[in-house]
Design a protein around this motif. Structure first.
Motif, PDB file in Angstrom:
ATOM      1  N   PRO A 109      34.063 -28.098   8.481  1.00 49.18           N
ATOM      2  CA  PRO A 109      32.643 -28.425   8.606  1.00 49.18           C
ATOM      3  C   PRO A 109      32.324 -29.659   9.435  1.00 49.18           C
ATOM      4  N   GLU A 110      33.169 -30.681   9.382  1.00 49.78           N
ATOM      5  CA  GLU A 110      32.911 -31.881  10.180  1.00 49.78           C
ATOM      6  C   GLU A 110      33.163 -31.643  11.668  1.00 49.78           C
ATOM      7  N   VAL A 111      33.938 -30.606  11.975  1.00 46.44           N
ATOM      8  CA  VAL A 111      34.387 -30.383  13.356  1.00 46.44           C
ATOM      9  C   VAL A 111      33.573 -29.311  14.074  1.00 46.44           C
ATOM     10  N   ASN A 112      33.416 -28.138  13.462  1.00 43.16           N
ATOM     11  CA  ASN A 112      32.714 -27.035  14.134  1.00 43.16           C
ATOM     12  C   ASN A 112      31.773 -26.284  13.191  1.00 43.16           C
ATOM     13  N   PRO A 113      30.808 -26.974  12.581  1.00 39.51           N
ATOM     14  CA  PRO A 113      29.925 -26.319  11.609  1.00 39.51           C
ATOM     15  C   PRO A 113      29.101 -25.184  12.187  1.00 39.51           C
ATOM     16  N   ASP A 114      28.776 -25.249  13.476  1.00 31.12           N
ATOM     17  CA  ASP A 114      27.951 -24.196  14.077  1.00 31.12           C
ATOM     18  C   ASP A 114      28.628 -22.834  14.026  1.00 31.12           C
ATOM     19  N   ALA A 115      29.960 -22.823  13.926  1.00 32.47           N
ATOM     20  CA  ALA A 115      30.676 -21.553  13.864  1.00 32.47           C
ATOM     21  C   ALA A 115      30.328 -20.763  12.607  1.00 32.47           C
ATOM     22  N   THR A 130      46.621 -27.944   9.940  1.00 28.87           N
ATOM     23  CA  THR A 130      45.662 -27.892  11.049  1.00 28.87           C
ATOM     24  C   THR A 130      44.412 -28.682  10.711  1.00 28.87           C
ATOM     25  N   ILE A 131      43.889 -28.483   9.502  1.00 28.07           N
ATOM     26  CA  ILE A 131      42.674 -29.207   9.087  1.00 28.07           C
ATOM     27  C   ILE A 131      42.891 -30.705   9.188  1.00 28.07           C
ATOM     28  N   ILE A 132      43.996 -31.173   8.634  1.00 28.09           N
ATOM     29  CA  ILE A 132      44.271 -32.609   8.622  1.00 28.09           C
ATOM     30  C   ILE A 132      44.351 -33.150  10.043  1.00 28.09           C
ATOM     31  N   MET A 133      44.968 -32.399  10.957  1.00 29.99           N
ATOM     32  CA  MET A 133      45.105 -32.868  12.327  1.00 29.99           C
ATOM     33  C   MET A 133      43.774 -32.861  13.079  1.00 29.99           C
ATOM     34  N   VAL A 134      43.012 -31.765  12.974  1.00 30.86           N
ATOM     35  CA  VAL A 134      41.777 -31.695  13.778  1.00 30.86           C
ATOM     36  C   VAL A 134      40.728 -32.691  13.301  1.00 30.86           C
ATOM     37  N   MET A 135      40.814 -33.112  12.036  1.00 36.91           N
ATOM     38  CA  MET A 135      39.902 -34.154  11.566  1.00 36.91           C
ATOM     39  C   MET A 135      40.072 -35.439  12.373  1.00 36.91           C
ATOM     40  N   ALA A 136      41.301 -35.728  12.782  1.00 35.48           N
ATOM     41  CA  ALA A 136      41.562 -36.919  13.595  1.00 35.48           C
ATOM     42  C   ALA A 136      41.356 -36.644  15.079  1.00 35.48           C
ATOM     43  N   LEU A 137      41.582 -35.407  15.498  1.00 38.58           N
ATOM     44  CA  LEU A 137      41.449 -35.087  16.919  1.00 38.58           C
ATOM     45  C   LEU A 137      39.995 -35.004  17.387  1.00 38.58           C
ATOM     46  N   LYS A 138      39.129 -34.458  16.547  1.00 37.67           N
ATOM     47  CA  LYS A 138      37.747 -34.206  16.973  1.00 37.67           C
ATOM     48  C   LYS A 138      37.033 -35.455  17.486  1.00 37.67           C
ATOM     49  N   PRO A 139      37.030 -36.584  16.750  1.00 42.59           N
ATOM     50  CA  PRO A 139      36.312 -37.754  17.279  1.00 42.59           C
ATOM     51  C   PRO A 139      36.920 -38.286  18.570  1.00 42.59           C
ATOM     52  N   LEU A 140      38.210 -38.076  18.770  1.00 45.97           N
ATOM     53  CA  LEU A 140      38.847 -38.510  20.012  1.00 45.97           C
ATOM     54  C   LEU A 140      38.516 -37.546  21.149  1.00 45.97           C
ATOM     55  N   TYR A 141      38.513 -36.261  20.843  1.00 47.75           N
ATOM     56  CA  TYR A 141      38.161 -35.248  21.836  1.00 47.75           C
ATOM     57  C   TYR A 141      36.747 -35.454  22.363  1.00 47.75           C
ATOM     58  N   ASP A 142      35.874 -35.921  21.470  1.00 47.30           N
ATOM     59  CA  ASP A 142      34.470 -36.126  21.862  1.00 47.30           C
ATOM     60  C   ASP A 142      34.297 -37.272  22.849  1.00 47.30           C
ATOM     61  N   ILE A 143      35.246 -38.197  22.902  1.00 42.07           N
ATOM     62  CA  ILE A 143      35.113 -39.311  23.855  1.00 42.07           C
ATOM     63  C   ILE A 143      35.983 -39.106  25.095  1.00 42.07           C
ATOM     64  N   ALA A 144      37.001 -38.260  24.998  1.00 46.19           N
ATOM     65  CA  ALA A 144      37.842 -37.975  26.158  1.00 46.19           C
ATOM     66  C   ALA A 144      38.585 -36.664  25.906  1.00 46.19           C
ATOM     67  N   LYS A 145      38.438 -35.715  26.800  1.00 46.53           N
ATOM     68  CA  LYS A 145      39.048 -34.405  26.600  1.00 46.53           C
ATOM     69  C   LYS A 145      40.563 -34.529  26.441  1.00 46.53           C
ATOM     70  N   ILE A 146      41.096 -33.759  25.502  1.00 45.66           N
ATOM     71  CA  ILE A 146      42.521 -33.779  25.217  1.00 45.66           C
ATOM     72  C   ILE A 146      43.234 -32.742  26.077  1.00 45.66           C
ATOM     73  N   LYS A 147      44.317 -33.167  26.733  1.00 38.78           N
ATOM     74  CA  LYS A 147      45.117 -32.281  27.567  1.00 38.78           C
ATOM     75  C   LYS A 147      46.289 -31.682  26.797  1.00 38.78           C
ATOM     76  N   ARG A 148      46.960 -32.530  25.995  1.00 40.59           N
ATOM     77  CA  ARG A 148      48.193 -32.084  25.354  1.00 40.59           C
ATOM     78  C   ARG A 148      48.378 -32.769  24.005  1.00 40.59           C
ATOM     79  N   ILE A 149      48.953 -32.027  23.061  1.00 44.64           N
ATOM     80  CA  ILE A 149      49.226 -32.541  21.719  1.00 44.64           C
ATOM     81  C   ILE A 149      50.669 -32.211  21.345  1.00 44.64           C
ATOM     82  N   VAL A 150      51.384 -33.205  20.860  1.00 48.93           N
ATOM     83  CA  VAL A 150      52.718 -32.996  20.296  1.00 48.93           C
ATOM     84  C   VAL A 150      52.652 -33.461  18.841  1.00 48.93           C
ATOM     85  N   VAL A 151      52.867 -32.548  17.905  1.00 47.83           N
ATOM     86  CA  VAL A 151      52.738 -32.907  16.495  1.00 47.83           C
ATOM     87  C   VAL A 151      54.005 -32.547  15.733  1.00 47.83           C
TER      88      VAL A 151
END
Length: 343
Positions: A109-115, A130-151
């Protein structure tokens, strides 16, 4: 305030019990509550909010009059979700059954509620990691597009269910007492081999696929792209089971299209609902499963520049996978729908 008839499928399991705890804690507006489980668990009595509820065996006829059906996950979803939708319920499902179905929204819900607006009766809860990771990725993605993730993940045994938790406890007791250590559950109860998890790490969660990644690793890759609506992101994952009871941890390396400073990242993360920045190296303060267990927020720390590339950061993330990684996320979806008159 309007109240809703709610069914919890898998009420006796770890996620089902967490659903009940959160329904009470968050004062979820239910009128009637139906607790469903397998035939094996039917008849059990669960005390809840001053009343004893009898667990009913789930059947295709269990959802008449139900407004919201919270599915704790597992193979039952494939059988019962269509029946629940046909009966008029909105299904919020924790299993992997519908996650990659293009007709089913996959929602944090914090990331893609419109879906949520696109649902046709079923809304999928993503994989806990996935949930735990995207919670941290979303605010960063909003300020600079993410190219690659290694988790790389460090996942608690509770992700394997109550039996895995019990086995860890038993193995520790056996080691301390000098008894033979037996393994029957991890990395998976249905797999051919089982390994000791006490004082050990197991680099397998779920089965291996033809590409040599595990199913859990591919879930993180595919689900992240779907949630973030960005198939161009390059993602690789390694998922590990560790001898921790509860709360997953993840080491995440992120490469951006432009340089993002540590200060900029901290500010964006701190402002994001559901994320707590715990990042004070001088005082040895950083996220740990010991302190995130039982908490709703995902914590992020060890934020630092990756000096091996031009525009990268390293993050250390911890979150309770039974709460935010499962039951809380699903209940937040239901709350969002109620708040926006979508039920």
């Amino acid at each position: 305030m309007k109240k809703y008839n709610v069914a919890v499928l898998g009420a006796t399991g770890a996620v089902g019990q967490e659903f009940l705890m959160l329904i009470e804690e968050r004062r979820f507006p239910f009128a009637e509550l139906k607790m469903l489980a397998s035939k094996r668990s039917a008849g059990k009595i669960i005390p809840f909010m001053g009343r004893d509820y009898t667990v009913e065996e789930a059947t295709t006829n269990s959802f008449k009059g139900v407004d919201i059906a919270l599915f704790a996950g597992g193979a039952a979803s494939k059988e019962f979700a269509p029946a629940a939708v046909k009966a008029g319920a909105v299904v919020i499902d924790n299993s992997s059954t519908f996650r990659m179905d293009p007709e089913v929204p996959l929602v944090v819900p914090e990331v893609n509620p419109d879906a949520i607006k696109t649902h046709k009766g079923i809304i999928a809860n993503p994989n806990c990691s996935t949930i735990i990771m995207v919670m941290a990725l979303k605010p960063l993605y909003d300020i600079a597009k993410i190219k690659r993730i290694v988790v790389s993940t460090y996942q608690a045994v509770s992700g394997g269910g109550k039996e895995a938790m019990a086995e860890l406890e038993q193995q520790v007791q056996d080691i301390v007492a000098g008894r033979e250590v037996k393994a029957h559950i991890l990395p998976g109860a249905k797999l051919a081999k089982h390994y000791q998890i006490a004082f050990n790490l197991i680099p397998q969660i779920d089965v291996f696929k033809d590409n040599l990644y595990t199913k859990e690793e591919m879930k993180m890759i595919d689900e992240t792209k779907k949630i973030m609506s960005d198939d161009s992101m390059r993602i690789t994952a390694t998922t590990i089971r560790v001898p921790v009871y509860r709360s997953h941890a993840e080491s995440v390396n992120v490469e951006f299209e432009r340089e993002v400073s540590v200060e900029e990242a901290r500010k964006a993360l701190a402002a994001f609902d559901g994320v707590m920045v715990t990042d004070n190296p001088e005082e040895q303060e950083y996220p740990m499963p010991l302190f995130t267990s039982g908490k709703n927020d995902v914590e992020v720390g060890r934020i630092r520049k990756d000096y091996s590339i031009d525009s990268g950061l390293n993050l250390w993330i911890c979150g309770d996978q039974i709460r935010k990684g499962a039951a809380l996320n699903a209940l937040q979806i239901a709350e969002y729908m109620i708040q926006n008159d979508m039920i």
